[in-house]
Design a protein around this motif. Structure first.
Motif, PDB file in Angstrom:
ATOM      1  N   GLN A 170     -46.061 142.167 115.558  1.00 31.01           N
ATOM      2  CA  GLN A 170     -46.193 141.710 116.946  1.00 31.01           C
ATOM      3  C   GLN A 170     -44.832 141.707 117.635  1.00 31.01           C
ATOM      4  O   GLN A 170     -43.859 141.177 117.118  1.00 31.01           O
ATOM      5  N   SER A 171     -44.769 142.311 118.807  1.00 30.92           N
ATOM      6  CA  SER A 171     -43.531 142.368 119.574  1.00 30.92           C
ATOM      7  C   SER A 171     -43.537 141.318 120.680  1.00 30.92           C
ATOM      8  O   SER A 171     -44.560 141.098 121.323  1.00 30.92           O
ATOM      9  N   PHE A 172     -42.397 140.706 120.874  1.00 24.92           N
ATOM     10  CA  PHE A 172     -42.203 139.789 121.998  1.00 24.92           C
ATOM     11  C   PHE A 172     -41.390 140.464 123.092  1.00 24.92           C
ATOM     12  O   PHE A 172     -40.901 139.820 124.009  1.00 24.92           O
ATOM     13  N   GLY A 173     -41.228 141.764 122.967  1.00 25.63           N
ATOM     14  CA  GLY A 173     -40.548 142.530 123.993  1.00 25.63           C
ATOM     15  C   GLY A 173     -39.037 142.444 123.905  1.00 25.63           C
ATOM     16  O   GLY A 173     -38.473 142.203 122.844  1.00 25.63           O
ATOM     17  N   GLU A 174     -38.434 142.629 125.047  1.00 27.62           N
ATOM     18  CA  GLU A 174     -36.976 142.671 125.152  1.00 27.62           C
ATOM     19  C   GLU A 174     -36.467 141.491 125.959  1.00 27.62           C
ATOM     20  O   GLU A 174     -37.120 141.062 126.914  1.00 27.62           O
ATOM     21  N   VAL A 175     -35.306 141.009 125.567  1.00 27.91           N
ATOM     22  CA  VAL A 175     -34.588 139.998 126.332  1.00 27.91           C
ATOM     23  C   VAL A 175     -33.174 140.535 126.519  1.00 27.91           C
ATOM     24  O   VAL A 175     -32.508 140.881 125.544  1.00 27.91           O
ATOM     25  N   THR A 176     -32.739 140.630 127.762  1.00 26.17           N
ATOM     26  CA  THR A 176     -31.397 141.136 128.043  1.00 26.17           C
ATOM     27  C   THR A 176     -30.477 139.963 128.361  1.00 26.17           C
ATOM     28  O   THR A 176     -30.789 139.116 129.195  1.00 26.17           O
ATOM     29  N   ILE A 177     -29.355 139.933 127.662  1.00 24.98           N
ATOM     30  CA  ILE A 177     -28.356 138.885 127.822  1.00 24.98           C
ATOM     31  C   ILE A 177     -27.060 139.536 128.312  1.00 24.98           C
ATOM     32  O   ILE A 177     -26.485 140.385 127.625  1.00 24.98           O
ATOM     33  N   PRO A 178     -26.586 139.168 129.501  1.00 25.63           N
ATOM     34  CA  PRO A 178     -25.314 139.725 129.970  1.00 25.63           C
ATOM     35  C   PRO A 178     -24.137 138.994 129.320  1.00 25.63           C
ATOM     36  O   PRO A 178     -24.140 137.773 129.204  1.00 25.63           O
ATOM     37  N   LEU A 179     -23.166 139.730 128.888  1.00 23.81           N
ATOM     38  CA  LEU A 179     -21.940 139.123 128.344  1.00 23.81           C
ATOM     39  C   LEU A 179     -20.999 138.876 129.515  1.00 23.81           C
ATOM     40  O   LEU A 179     -19.896 139.393 129.587  1.00 23.81           O
ATOM     41  N   ASP A 180     -21.474 138.046 130.430  1.00 30.64           N
ATOM     42  CA  ASP A 180     -20.810 137.801 131.700  1.00 30.64           C
ATOM     43  C   ASP A 180     -19.709 136.747 131.566  1.00 30.64           C
ATOM     44  O   ASP A 180     -19.423 136.241 130.474  1.00 30.64           O
ATOM     45  N   THR A 181     -19.108 136.436 132.688  1.00 31.32           N
ATOM     46  CA  THR A 181     -18.008 135.475 132.714  1.00 31.32           C
ATOM     47  C   THR A 181     -18.439 134.106 132.196  1.00 31.32           C
ATOM     48  O   THR A 181     -17.694 133.450 131.457  1.00 31.32           O
ATOM     49  N   GLU A 182     -19.638 133.671 132.549  1.00 31.86           N
ATOM     50  CA  GLU A 182     -20.125 132.365 132.087  1.00 31.86           C
ATOM     51  C   GLU A 182     -20.181 132.309 130.560  1.00 31.86           C
ATOM     52  O   GLU A 182     -19.718 131.343 129.948  1.00 31.86           O
ATOM     53  N   ARG A 183     -20.712 133.345 129.916  1.00 35.57           N
ATOM     54  CA  ARG A 183     -20.789 133.361 128.455  1.00 35.57           C
ATOM     55  C   ARG A 183     -19.402 133.517 127.826  1.00 35.57           C
ATOM     56  O   ARG A 183     -19.106 132.882 126.820  1.00 35.57           O
ATOM     57  N   THR A 184     -18.586 134.358 128.428  1.00 31.29           N
ATOM     58  CA  THR A 184     -17.231 134.543 127.894  1.00 31.29           C
ATOM     59  C   THR A 184     -16.424 133.252 128.012  1.00 31.29           C
ATOM     60  O   THR A 184     -15.707 132.872 127.077  1.00 31.29           O
ATOM     61  N   ASP A 185     -16.561 132.551 129.131  1.00 35.04           N
ATOM     62  CA  ASP A 185     -15.856 131.270 129.303  1.00 35.04           C
ATOM     63  C   ASP A 185     -16.355 130.231 128.300  1.00 35.04           C
ATOM     64  O   ASP A 185     -15.561 129.465 127.754  1.00 35.04           O
ATOM     65  N   GLY A 186     -17.657 130.192 128.072  1.00 37.24           N
ATOM     66  CA  GLY A 186     -18.210 129.270 127.074  1.00 37.24           C
ATOM     67  C   GLY A 186     -17.690 129.576 125.683  1.00 37.24           C
ATOM     68  O   GLY A 186     -17.341 128.668 124.920  1.00 37.24           O
ATOM     69  N   TRP A 187     -17.634 130.853 125.360  1.00 35.69           N
ATOM     70  CA  TRP A 187     -17.099 131.271 124.061  1.00 35.69           C
ATOM     71  C   TRP A 187     -15.633 130.856 123.946  1.00 35.69           C
ATOM     72  O   TRP A 187     -15.216 130.283 122.931  1.00 35.69           O
ATOM     73  N   ALA A 188     -14.854 131.119 124.983  1.00 36.46           N
ATOM     74  CA  ALA A 188     -13.420 130.800 124.968  1.00 36.46           C
ATOM     75  C   ALA A 188     -13.179 129.307 124.834  1.00 36.46           C
ATOM     76  O   ALA A 188     -12.213 128.886 124.184  1.00 36.46           O
ATOM     77  N   ALA A 189     -14.042 128.489 125.419  1.00 41.61           N
ATOM     78  CA  ALA A 189     -13.876 127.038 125.331  1.00 41.61           C
ATOM     79  C   ALA A 189     -14.014 126.540 123.897  1.00 41.61           C
ATOM     80  O   ALA A 189     -13.395 125.538 123.521  1.00 41.61           O
TER      81      ALA A 189
END
Length: 130
Positions: free
Chosen positions: A15-34
């Motif tokens: 069973q497939s739940f399809g695709e989820v696209t996650i942008p590696l945007d500034t918000e995620r990069t800032d969270g990672w950096a924190a």
């Protein structure tokens, strides 16, 4: 009307739940950096790809019962890289399910890709609460 909660009985291998696209945007990069400090180059660290995988897994299968247990996971990276700012697409599906000692075990398969290139594959083994 809301969708019914995902229960063990509703899952089917393949069973497939399809695709989820996650942008590696500034918000995620800032969270990672924190937490880990800024990335050291132009490409996303592997851990950021894994964090996106977990977000995609949670977003793809909703609504979920309370009390699920993330029992284990496996990851395999291809060595391909993705630049910060890119979008990563995750494919989420059911690999297997089994009843063991009165517990609902479900194995989910995940695959991450960007710009047509596979970045990683993984499996999440969960004890499903309902």
């Amino acid at each position: 009307m809301s969708d019914p909660i995902w229960t063990y009985d509703r899952f089917e291998p393949g069973q497939s739940f399809g695709e989820v696209t996650i942008p590696l945007d500034t918000e995620r990069t800032d969270g990672w950096a924190a937490i880990y400090g800024p990335p050291t180059g132009p490409d996303a660290p592997d851990g950021m790809i894994v964090a996106g995988m977990m977000e995609a897994y949670i977003r793809a299968i909703q609504p979920r019962p309370k009390g699920n247990v993330h029992a284990s996971q496996t990851l395999a990276f291809t060595g391909a890289t993705v630049p910060l700012g890119a979008k990563v697409t995750y494919h989420v599906s059911v690999r297997d399910k089994a009843l063991k000692k009165g517990r609902n075990w479900v194995t989910f398969s995940l695959r991450a890709e960007a710009a047509g290139q596979e970045l990683m594959t993984g499996e999440i083994l969960s004890i499903w609460a309902a």
